[in-house]
Structure formats: structure tokens, C-alpha cells
Design an enzyme around this catalytic site. Structure first.
Site, PDB file in Angstrom:
ATOM      1  N   GLY A 272       3.153   2.422  10.730  1.00 43.62           N
ATOM      2  CA  GLY A 272       4.114   3.514  10.572  1.00 43.62           C
ATOM      3  C   GLY A 272       4.870   3.866  11.835  1.00 43.62           C
TER       4      GLY A 272
ATOM      5  CD  GLU B  71      -3.028  -2.294   7.396  1.00 47.13           C
ATOM      6  OE1 GLU B  71      -1.924  -2.499   6.901  1.00 47.13           O
ATOM      7  OE2 GLU B  71      -3.711  -1.290   7.141  1.00 47.13           O
TER       8      GLU B  71
ATOM      9  CG  ASN C  80      -1.691   1.266   1.414  1.00 47.74           C
ATOM     10  OD1 ASN C  80      -1.771   2.080   0.495  1.00 47.74           O
ATOM     11  ND2 ASN C  80      -2.290   1.450   2.585  1.00 47.74           N
TER      12      ASN C  80
ATOM     13  N   GLY D  95       3.234  -1.052   4.119  1.00 47.08           N
ATOM     14  CA  GLY D  95       3.303   0.359   3.758  1.00 47.08           C
ATOM     15  C   GLY D  95       4.738   0.723   3.393  1.00 47.08           C
ATOM     16  N   GLY D  96       5.466   1.299   4.340  1.00 43.09           N
ATOM     17  CA  GLY D  96       6.819   1.816   4.113  1.00 43.09           C
ATOM     18  C   GLY D  96       7.737   0.861   3.358  1.00 43.09           C
TER      19      GLY D  96
ATOM     20  CB  SER E 283       5.942  -1.631  11.757  1.00 49.58           C
ATOM     21  OG  SER E 283       5.559  -0.294  12.025  1.00 49.58           O
TER      22      SER E 283
ATOM     23  CG  HIS F  86      -5.536   2.024   5.432  1.00 45.47           C
ATOM     24  ND1 HIS F  86      -5.032   2.962   6.305  1.00 45.47           N
ATOM     25  CD2 HIS F  86      -4.551   1.116   5.234  1.00 45.47           C
ATOM     26  CE1 HIS F  86      -3.781   2.634   6.614  1.00 45.47           C
ATOM     27  NE2 HIS F  86      -3.458   1.517   5.978  1.00 45.47           N
TER      28      HIS F  86
ATOM     29  CD  GLU G 136      -2.529   5.573   6.807  1.00 45.58           C
ATOM     30  OE1 GLU G 136      -2.566   5.603   5.567  1.00 45.58           O
ATOM     31  OE2 GLU G 136      -1.607   5.029   7.448  1.00 45.58           O
TER      32      GLU G 136
ATOM     33  CE  LYS H 240       0.117   3.253   4.788  1.00 48.54           C
ATOM     34  NZ  LYS H 240       0.281   3.353   6.219  1.00 48.54           N
TER      35      LYS H 240
HETATM   36  P1  13P Z   1       3.537   0.498   7.493  1.00 47.96           P
HETATM   37  O1  13P Z   1       4.021  -0.802   6.926  1.00 47.96           O
HETATM   38  O2  13P Z   1       4.278   1.678   6.938  1.00 47.96           O
HETATM   39  O3  13P Z   1       3.470   0.461   8.993  1.00 47.96           O
HETATM   40  O4  13P Z   1       2.022   0.708   6.987  1.00 47.96           O
HETATM   41  C1  13P Z   1       1.112  -0.323   7.156  1.00 47.96           C
HETATM   42  C2  13P Z   1      -0.141   0.002   6.442  1.00 47.96           C
HETATM   43  O5  13P Z   1      -0.877   0.870   6.856  1.00 47.96           O
HETATM   44  C3  13P Z   1      -0.442  -0.732   5.204  1.00 47.96           C
HETATM   45  O6  13P Z   1      -1.741  -0.499   4.780  1.00 47.96           O
END
Ligand code: 13P
Length: 254
Positions: free
Chosen positions: A172, A166, A9, A233-234, A212, A94, A96, A11
Site C-alpha cells: 500500500g 509481501e 486481496n 491489493g489496490g 504495490s 497477512h 495486516e 481487504k
Molecule cells: P497493495 O497491492 O495494495 O500494496 O497490497 C498488497 C497486499 O497486501 C496484498 O495482500
């Protein structure tokens, strides 16, 4: 046995040009072939570039959001049929989107039905805050998100559904759920599906862990009975770290 799904993802990251560079760098890393299913969810504006670059590779594409109407006066929104030209998966709910954009379980449920209608595969994201966990409410929060998010979904639709657990405190932050906590929550989601549908239908739903996730912590998470992949994510922004995670999944036999 379920095939692992390793999903990125992105983002709000990467222009079309940066997306092209990602896929160009990714291509040689896909040999020898990866057994897990790979999925990238870039921003809407990068989808045509990702689709073009991907003509030479076997990576699934997904969107990060959708609006549940097919057309009309909804400035700034994207309909399922528009996405269907580019993607097979769509992230829904999600954390967010729930927290920053005030998405409710009712809207998330509408989105899931709109996606099924267009034969798109929703990835429903659920997760608790740190405060809810401390108050011992993690399961009840996730139970509510499942109950309301999946209202009206039929057993026949379940094989097209993916659920991502999640925990909000792990997104993050660099702090990952321990394999024991993640497995406990995944088992809760699996049992919820068994109770509300049946065991074969629950078995057809892939359950992803997100928060993470990186190559240094993926192995013990992927070894858990009810973890069928990751939503990253990252660590999905860089082709090498993304592929390292997929190679770890490939080594695990359940
Ligand atoms: P991170 O892997 O950056 O923590 O993000 C997870 C996420 O929100 C994937 O949708």
C-alpha cells in the site's frame, strides 16, 4: 512449469452490490481466455454474490481469514467448513492480521492445519518490516515465519500450499521491491522448502509476490525464476487493472 496465480486481496473493500458490478465488468475482459489462474478474495459478506456471478466464469474464490476451530463459542469467527461452501483458497497470516490483530505464528500454524483438514488451500503470507530489512534480518524473520507457520506440515500437503512474500514496506505504499530483491527473497523461500522437504516438493509450491504490484511493474517481477504470480491489493479492485496484470503473466515464458 507452474501455472501463474494472479490473486486479488480486496481487504476491507466492496459491498455485495459492488462485488456484483466487479464481476459483471470482468466477464467480457476474460475473452480471449486467460491462461493464468485468477483468484479473488473478497470480504466474507460478498462471497455468495461473488460465487453466483462467477457461475459464468472461471475465477477461483478465496477468503481473507479463518478461525481454526470447527464450531463453538467463538463470536464473530468463521470456520473452515463454512468457507468450504464458497472458496478453495484462504489467506493466512497477512501482515495486516499479524500487526493490527496480533496474530501469532502459532495461531497461523493452527489455521493452516485446520484448512488442510477441510481440503482448503492456504496462502501463507510472510514478509519483513523496513526496519528488519535495514538491520539485515529479512531472511531470519521470514525463516522464522516459515519454520513456525509450517510446523507439522507434511511433504504430501505442500502441493496444496501457496506462499506469498509481501514485504511490509511495499504494501500500500506505492514502493515495490525491485525484481532483484524479490527474487532473492523468493529464492530464499524456495531453498528453505528444499532443505526442509525436498526439491520436487518445493517445486510444487507457488510463490507469489505482493506489495504495490501493478501492470507497470509486474513484468520484470514475473520474469524472475522463483516468482509464480502475485497477491494484489489496490490494483485488484478494478477489473481492468487486475486483468492487465494477468495478461502480462500470460506473456511470460519461463
Ligand atoms: P497493495 O497491492 O495494495 O500494496 O497490497 C498488497 C497486499 O497486501 C496484498 O495482500
Amino acid at each position: 512449469m507452474k501455472r501463474f496465480l494472479i490473486a486479488g486481496n480486496w481487504k476491507l473493500n466492496k459491498t455485495a452490490k459492488e462485488t456484483n458490478l466487479f464481476f459483471t465488468t470482468l466477464q467480457p475482459l476474460l475473452s480471449p481466455a486467460i491462461q493464468s489462474e485468477l483468484l479473488i478474495c473478497p470480504p466474507f459478506t460478498s462471497l455468495p454474490t461473488a460465487a453466483k456471478a462467477n457461475e459464468r466464469m472461471n475465477v477461483s474464490l478465496g477468503a481473507q481469514n479463518v478461525y481454526p476451530k470447527s464450531s463453538g463459542a467463538f463470536t464473530g469467527e468463521i470456520a473452515p467448513a463454512m468457507l468450504r461452501e464458497w472458496v478453495s483458497y484462504v489467506l493466512v497470516g497477512h501482515s495486516e492480521r499479524r500487526t493490527l490483530f496480533h496474530e501469532t505464528n502459532a495461531l497461523i500454524n493452527e489455521k493452516i492445519h485446520a484448512l488442510f483438514k477441510e481440503s482448503l488451500k492456504p496462502i501463507l503470507c510472510v514478509g519483513e518490516t523496513l526496519e528488519e530489512r535495514k538491520q539485515d534480518r529479512a531472511c531470519s524473520v521470514i525463516g522464522d515465519e516459515l519454520e513456525q507457520g509450517l510446523k507439522g506440515v507434511t511433504k504430501e500437503q505442500l502441493p496444496q500450499l501457496t506462499i506469498a512474500y509481501e514485504p511490509i514496506w511495499a504494501i500500500g505504499t506505492g514502493e515495490t521491491a525491485t525484481p532483484e530483491i524479490a527474487e532473492m527473497m523468493h529464492a530464499f523461500i524456495y531453498d528453505w522448502l528444499v532443505q526442509h522437504f525436498d526439491a520436487p516438493s518445493a517445486e510444487a509450491v507457488r510463490l507469489l509476490y505482493g506489495g504495490s504490484l501493478k501492470s507497470s511493474n509486474a513484468k520484470p517481477l514475473f520474469q524472475q525464476r522463483h516468482i509464480d504470480g502475485g497477491l494484489i491489493g489496490g490494483a485488484s479492485l478494478e477489473p481492468r487493472s487486475f486483468i492487465e496484470i494477468a495478461r502480462i503473466a500470460d506473456q511470460i515464458q519461463k
